[in-house]
Design a protein around this motif. Structure first.
Motif, PDB file in Angstrom:
ATOM      1  N   ALA A  83      89.598 -57.501 -22.863  1.00 36.91           N
ATOM      2  CA  ALA A  83      89.099 -57.183 -21.519  1.00 36.91           C
ATOM      3  C   ALA A  83      90.223 -56.669 -20.630  1.00 36.91           C
ATOM      4  O   ALA A  83      90.032 -55.721 -19.851  1.00 36.91           O
ATOM      5  N   ARG A  84      91.403 -57.279 -20.722  1.00 33.21           N
ATOM      6  CA  ARG A  84      92.541 -56.799 -19.924  1.00 33.21           C
ATOM      7  C   ARG A  84      92.945 -55.389 -20.337  1.00 33.21           C
ATOM      8  O   ARG A  84      93.273 -54.544 -19.496  1.00 33.21           O
ATOM      9  N   SER A 134      82.762 -58.891 -18.036  1.00 31.89           N
ATOM     10  CA  SER A 134      83.550 -59.456 -19.137  1.00 31.89           C
ATOM     11  C   SER A 134      84.040 -60.861 -18.789  1.00 31.89           C
ATOM     12  O   SER A 134      83.984 -61.773 -19.620  1.00 31.89           O
ATOM     13  N   ALA A 156      90.497 -52.875 -19.024  1.00 32.45           N
ATOM     14  CA  ALA A 156      90.604 -52.704 -17.575  1.00 32.45           C
ATOM     15  C   ALA A 156      91.652 -51.658 -17.204  1.00 32.45           C
ATOM     16  O   ALA A 156      91.553 -51.021 -16.148  1.00 32.45           O
ATOM     17  N   ARG A 160      84.723 -55.359 -15.396  1.00 34.31           N
ATOM     18  CA  ARG A 160      85.687 -56.462 -15.349  1.00 34.31           C
ATOM     19  C   ARG A 160      84.992 -57.790 -15.051  1.00 34.31           C
ATOM     20  O   ARG A 160      85.244 -58.798 -15.715  1.00 34.31           O
TER      21      ARG A 160
END
Length: 207
Positions: free
Chosen positions: A149-150, A197, A153, A194
């Motif tokens: 997820a990071r 997630s 992003a 974001r």
């Protein structure tokens, strides 16, 4: 505060919390062992406290919630018993407040029903250990999705940089109506993704 220091503080805080939780479970097992050996409940906690080193703090005898170390917390419970107060009713630290509330409720239930307190404390310690193992398993399982997820992003920003390197005009993106529409839409979708997630990861981590 630098990002590296913030990460180091977070890791230290998590390690300290894990150590405090392990010590809390040890206290419960020590109390159960002493009760099985015939120790009376009224003299139990000072004896358990003697097995844990005191910190540099010096709470007064009437302090209900020292919060400093396991030794001083246990010592205060002897005073609470003399005053007729429930054991650990006001304790919130060290370790999690929920654990102290469970211990207080367990002691109250055993005293009111006459059940074997040593047996109940052993079961409470087993349940807390099982819960900690499950928590660590959830943390390990969600580490990969959090990292993904990071990474996702940052992909829009990386895409803009790559487009600029390939010769695309970022000026048009910032100076034309269609460019602003695309920019706002992209930023909105990135924020929604974001949050979506993060919500899925939090749901997966819930016991």
């Amino acid at each position: 505060m630098s990002p590296f220091k913030a990460v180091a503080n977070l890791v230290t805080a998590k390690r300290r919390a894990a150590q405090q939780h392990a010590e809390f479970i040890t206290v419960i097992r020590q109390a159960a062992a002493l009760l099985s050996a015939g120790r009376p409940l009224s003299q139990l906690w000072p004896e358990v406290a003697a097995a844990h080193a005191p910190c540099a703090a010096s709470p007064t005898p009437d302090t209900r919630n020292p919060k400093c170390c396991m030794h001083h917390v246990l010592v205060t419970q002897h005073t609470a018993a003399l005053l007729g107060e429930p054991y650990f009713a006001h304790i919130t630290a060290p370790s999690e407040p929920a654990g102290w509330q469970q211990l207080s409720a367990t002691l109250t239930l055993a005293q009111d029903t006459g059940m074997s307190l040593a047996t109940i404390l052993y079961r409470l310690a087993d349940a807390l250990e099982a819960g900690e193992d499950a928590h660590q398993a959830r943390e390990a399982a969600s580490a990969g999705p959090r990292a993904t997820a990071r990474l996702l992003a940052w992909l829009p920003v990386a895409g803009l940089g790559l487009a600029h390197m390939l010769g695309a005009s970022l000026e048009e993106l910032l100076t034309t109506p269609s460019g602003w529409i695309l920019l706002v839409a992209g930023a909105g979708l990135a924020v929604i993704g974001r949050r979506w997630s993060a919500r899925m990861i939090r749901t997966a981590q819930e016991p």
